[in-house]
Design a protein around this motif. Structure first.
Motif: not given
Length: 1002
Positions: A462-463, A301-306, A877-878
């Motif tokens: 989200l955090l 989830v954070p990967l897609v948001l990023l 992410a990197g």
């Protein structure tokens, strides 16, 4: 119009290619998560199947036939196997073996266990015939080599067996003959080729012990069984899974077949039992898959948001660079759809192309990762891995359009401005929404106890995003203040670099994105490192030592003496027994040889030093009185004729224990007995005093005047002895006086024991402090204990357990009885011949468990397999952060080249110009990575505790909760190295362009 857009794409093909790559990464991230989950589920199943025990890969249908229920058979019914056999044999992928067993007596003198007379299909292929031949005729039996040696039997000898039944009226239960004798011929002696192999299934033929026999059944054929009178015949069909039977692709089919077998067995007859361990394997696979299904989305989830944030930022940067073009289009009065198409077409084309390619690259990336991590398993590509690709593509396109909304809606004057209005408050609404969602999901995550369902699943993502935006909002004004101060002090290079960071439109979002990229990588690394260290704790502290050998039941003293003889230097072996829980607040406990703790045991961090603990738990106490020879003599005086006395002895040479009983006569007498077992010495472990006759109560007095021990027994000091409540001790002029009140009942006796162990008994504990301890095989109802140390956990038992010294516990029982599951713990440097050394001391192995094997098994379970995705996410992410930086540098390059070239023409020295070009982005990357580490630490503190890193049912051990700083620094260093390379190369290119522009202007 399309040709114009394509021309724009070609003109800025570098930016278009970078944007397409970022869109590809975004969609690849969305595809990678479900694709990896499919591969992980297959790897989890393969790992559980590969590490399953023999019992977990077998099934058996068993039925007992009692001749009393079939009187017409005359005691010799034909051996017929379970009716479910036909159904069982239709289950493909298993090798089946038929067996039948009858309990018999007549071979052994002992009647506390039967001799197992067994038929087993294909027996001759699975034993080594040492003497004689294998089974051929009616009446043939095979005898185990040790049984034959012990009983002096050889091939050709005859034995007589009779079928037996339990005599439940005796305590302990004995076996009595209940059929006519059958004369059998010893055809040969055997040794099992592989006593732990799958062929032997779940029958435990070779387990031995005081109440189950020597562990060597007599093997025969069905002709022999059919010809003899039997009592109860246990018939079975065993199925052993062949290689490939538990195939990953047919697990659901196998479970359905097993359920059908259960149903068939229950329908056929009540006495038919169907048992298998395969459902346990399937359940472990399901649990591992469930854990993977929880862990993978946490970082996907954070990967897609990023990824969407990256596209939003980079498209916005590109749009700012094309504002002059869009201003010309708007100035000419183009219609809104023409203006919209020219504004967004270039970005949308690149994003759409990247999204299409991302569907393929995501699956190919997972295929490559799976081939490296899970060789031979395969990824089983499926359309389900693309289920999130359309949503990710749409999200990327929406992000691209949203990033250009200003260029679509601004008037011509706004588009012609070279210096857009400050954007310090431009994203206040967006940031507020993200902050509110972060708080809401975090609260739901905390209130649900870390449940990764509902909106709580989005809490880590989200955090991280909210904290990254907050960090950008807080730090960039500080950078602007520092740049202004540097300008006032004449440090132009630093000032220009700082102003570029703090006042460039979109710089805050770029900083937030780089922070989030570093945070996602660090968060994933935190999970991987914490879980890996947790698996190490589970494997080593959970096992107890580098290697744990369970031996056949022996007495505690026999175990202690045998291990000490096998390792006299105290380097690698330690005797251990498990004590049941009991008493007030006492969990299960370990009794172990504490002087060997430091050398052998896996010791929890934060616990007292093992050597210091040994000193606390082994205070000096007097030794047991010891008889030096087989001549046992007691000098006693009594006034009662209704007392009997038994002396309990334990061999000092490991021969076990025994008791010698005397009927006491009034007056003073010397009682003697020759005990061969004590030829090498015996300890006096206790004296039992009971009554005789028919009287309900027997009261009497006796004086122990002397014992022919090697050292004088402390008969004048009652404090050196302890007693049960039926006995009161006092000092007499000529010895130890005992006033007793017992009965003639065998179960009601008084006890006198040497006080050769401290009371209260010193214990170390984890969890609640114990008050007293009830141990079933000791002579007294409970033992008072004295806590001397607290532990984070007791090895092998966990955080609610106790630890005592085995030698002291050994001295409490007066009747030496074998204990269940005695163990020998070994260190990692135990010699290769350790099993032979233990066997030479009479300690025969039942099972062998190593911490390394436990770790290898844990590495194949759901959490470990799923966490490989976290490393993949850290890499993605990197790359997203580096890609955003590449595009940002490319967009900024034109504007900054014009500005700094003009300043160089106006007299700006090379050094400040070089600082302004070379320091801007490297400083941004360094600060963002450092802040990203802090963001990851905060997010981990708030949510990391809820991740099922040890599975859905974690062990009761002090598992690590934080990653090692070195692991976080390594992750940050990897991200920083890539992004710093991009920043440095971009700065150098900018400096070269400025110098070329300056020379051209001249």
């Amino acid at each position: 119009m399309i040709s114009l857009v394509l021309a724009m794409v070609w003109t800025r093909r570098g930016q278009a290619l970078t944007l397409a790559l970022l869109a590809m990464l975004a969609v690849s991230s969305a595809v990678a998560a479900p694709a990896f989950l499919i591969a992980a589920e297959r790897a989890i199943a393969d790992g559980q199947i590969a590490t399953a025990s023999t019992s977990d890969l077998s099934l058996v249908a068993r039925r007992s036939h009692d001749v009393r229920e079939d009187p017409e058979s005359g005691g010799t019914p034909e051996v017929k196997f379970p009716d479910v056999g036909q159904v069982l044999l239709n289950l493909d992928g298993f090798t089946y073996y038929h067996s039948a067993e009858v309990a018999t007596v007549g071979l052994e003198e002992a009647d506390t266990y039967p001799s197992r007379l067994v038929f087993r299909q294909e027996i001759c292929a699975h034993v080594r015939i040492l003497t004689g031949r294998c089974l051929a005729a009616e009446g043939d039996v095979l005898l185990g080599e040790k049984t034959a040696e012990r009983l002096g039997l050889a091939a050709g000898d005859s034995i007589v067996l009779r079928a037996a039944r339990q005599n439940e009226a005796t305590r302990p239960i004995t076996w009595r003959p209940d059929a006519v004798p059958k004369t059998l011929t010893v055809a040969g002696t055997y040794r099992p080729i592989d006593p732990t192999g799958a062929y032997w299934a779940l029958h435990g033929y070779f387990l031995s012990g005081p109440d189950i026999g020597p562990g060597e059944p007599l093997f025969t054929n069905t002709v022999t069984l059919n010809s003899m009178k039997r009592t109860i015949t246990v018939m079975a069909i065993d199925g052993v899974a062949e290689p490939g039977t538990l195939d990953i692709d047919r697990l659901d089919e196998l479970r359905a077949d097993l359920n059908q077998l259960n149903s068939t067995a229950s329908e056929l007859q009540d006495s038919l039992l169907f048992d298998t361990g395969i459902p346990r394997v399937l359940d472990r696979i399901d649990e591992g898959r469930a854990v993977a299904g929880l862990l993978v989305p946490v970082l996907s989830v954070p990967l897609v948001l990023l990824a969407c944030f990256t596209i939003y930022l980079t498209v916005g940067y590109g749009a700012q660079g094309r504002q002059s073009e869009l201003a010309v289009v708007a100035l000419r009065g183009a219609r809104w759809w023409t203006r919209w198409w020219l504004a967004t077409g270039e970005s949308l084309a690149a994003v759409l192309a990247g999204a299409v390619v991302g569907c393929l690259t995501g699956q190919l990336l997972v295929n490559l990762v799976a081939a490296v991590l899970f060789p031979g398993v395969g990824t089983d590509p499926a359309f389900t891995s693309l289920e999130y690709a359309p949503a990710a593509a749409v999200a990327a396109l929406v992000a691209a359009v949203a990033a250009q909304r200003r260029q679509l809606m601004s008037p011509v004057t706004g588009l012609l401005r070279r210096t857009p209005a400050a954007d310090h408050h431009r994203f206040t609404v967006t940031e507020a929404v993200v902050a509110v969602l972060a708080v809401a999901t975090g609260v739901q995550f905390a209130l649900s106890g870390g449940a990764l369902d509902g909106i709580g699943l989005f809490a880590p993502a989200l955090l991280i995003l909210a904290l990254a935006l907050l960090a950008a909002r807080a730090l960039l004004p500080l950078v602007n203040r520092y740049a202004s101060r540097a300008l006032r002090r004449g440090r132009l290079g630093i000032a220009l670099a700082g102003i570029q960071l703090s006042r460039r439109p979109g710089a805050g979002q770029l900083f937030a994105l780089l922070v989030a990229a570093a945070a996602v990588a660090a968060y994933g690394t935190s999970a991987v490192d914490t879980a890996a260290r947790g698996r190490a704790v589970e494997a080593h502290l959970g096992t107890g030592a580098a290697r744990v050998i369970t031996v056949e039941p022996v007495t505690r003293q026999r175990l202690l003496d045998g291990v000490r003889a096998a390792d006299p230097q105290k380097r690698f072996a330690m005797a251990v027994t498990i004590l049941p829980g009991g008493g007030t607040g006492v969990g299960a406990g370990l009794a172990l040889d504490t002087e060997r703790l430091a050398a052998v045991a896996a010791w929890p961090g934060g616990a007292p030093d093992p050597d210091a603990l040994h000193q606390l738990m082994r205070p000096p106490v007097p030794q047991f009185p010891t008889f030096g020879s087989s001549d046992i003599a007691l000098d006693l005086a009594t006034s009662s004729a209704n007392l009997r006395l038994a002396v309990f002895l334990s061999s000092t040479t490991g021969l076990g224990g025994t008791d010698v009983e005397f009927e006491l006569k009034p007056g003073t007498h010397t009682y003697r007995e020759n005990v061969p077992m004590c030829e090498g010495g015996c300890r006096l472990t206790g004296i039992r005093i009971g009554g005789m006759g028919t009287a309900a109560d027997v009261a009497g007095q006796l004086v122990i005047r002397g014992l022919n021990t090697t050292e004088p027994a402390p008969l004048t000091d009652p404090a050196r002895w302890r007693t049960s409540e039926e006995v009161r001790l006092s000092s007499a002029p000529d010895g130890l006086r005992a006033d007793v009140e017992v009965s003639a009942s065998v179960a009601e006796n008084g006890w006198i024991q040497p006080a050769s162990a401290p009371l209260p008994l010193p214990v170390a504990y984890a969890g609640r402090a114990p008050a007293d301890w009830i141990i079933n095989d000791l002579s007294f109802d409970s033992i008072p204990v004295k806590p001397v140390a607290t532990l984070p956990a007791v090895p092998a038992l966990g955080r609610q357990a106790t630890l005592v010294d085995l030698e002291y516990v050994t001295q409490f029982p007066v009747e030496a009885k074998p204990v269940a599951d005695p163990q020998v713990w070994l260190s990692a440097d135990a010699p290769d011949d350790v099993l032979e050394r233990l066997r030479a001391q009479g300690l025969r192995m039942v099972s062998d468990v190593s911490a390394d094997d436990a770790r290898a098994s844990l590495d194949k379970e759901g959490p470990a397999v799923a966490l490989w995705f976290y490393l993949l996410s850290a890499v993605l992410a990197g790359l997203l952060g580096a890609g955003a930086l590449v595009l940002t540098v490319a967009v900024d390059r034109v504007r900054r080249t014009e500005d700094l070239s003009a300043l160089r023409v106006q007299g700006l020295r090379p050094r400040p110009a070089g600082q302004a070009t070379l320091w801007t982005y490297p400083v941004l990357v360094v600060i963002a990575t450092a802040v990203g580490l802090l963001v990851a630490a905060v997010a981990w503190r708030l949510t990391g505790w809820g991740l099922p890193l040890a599975g859905l049912t974690p062990p009761d051990l002090p598992l690590p909760q934080w990653p090692r700083p070195s692991a976080l620094l390594a992750a940050a260093g990897a991200v920083l190295a890539v992004q710093l390379l991009v920043a440095v190369l971009g700065g150098r290119d900018l400096r070269n362009r400025i110098e070329r522009g300056r020379r051209w202007s001249r």
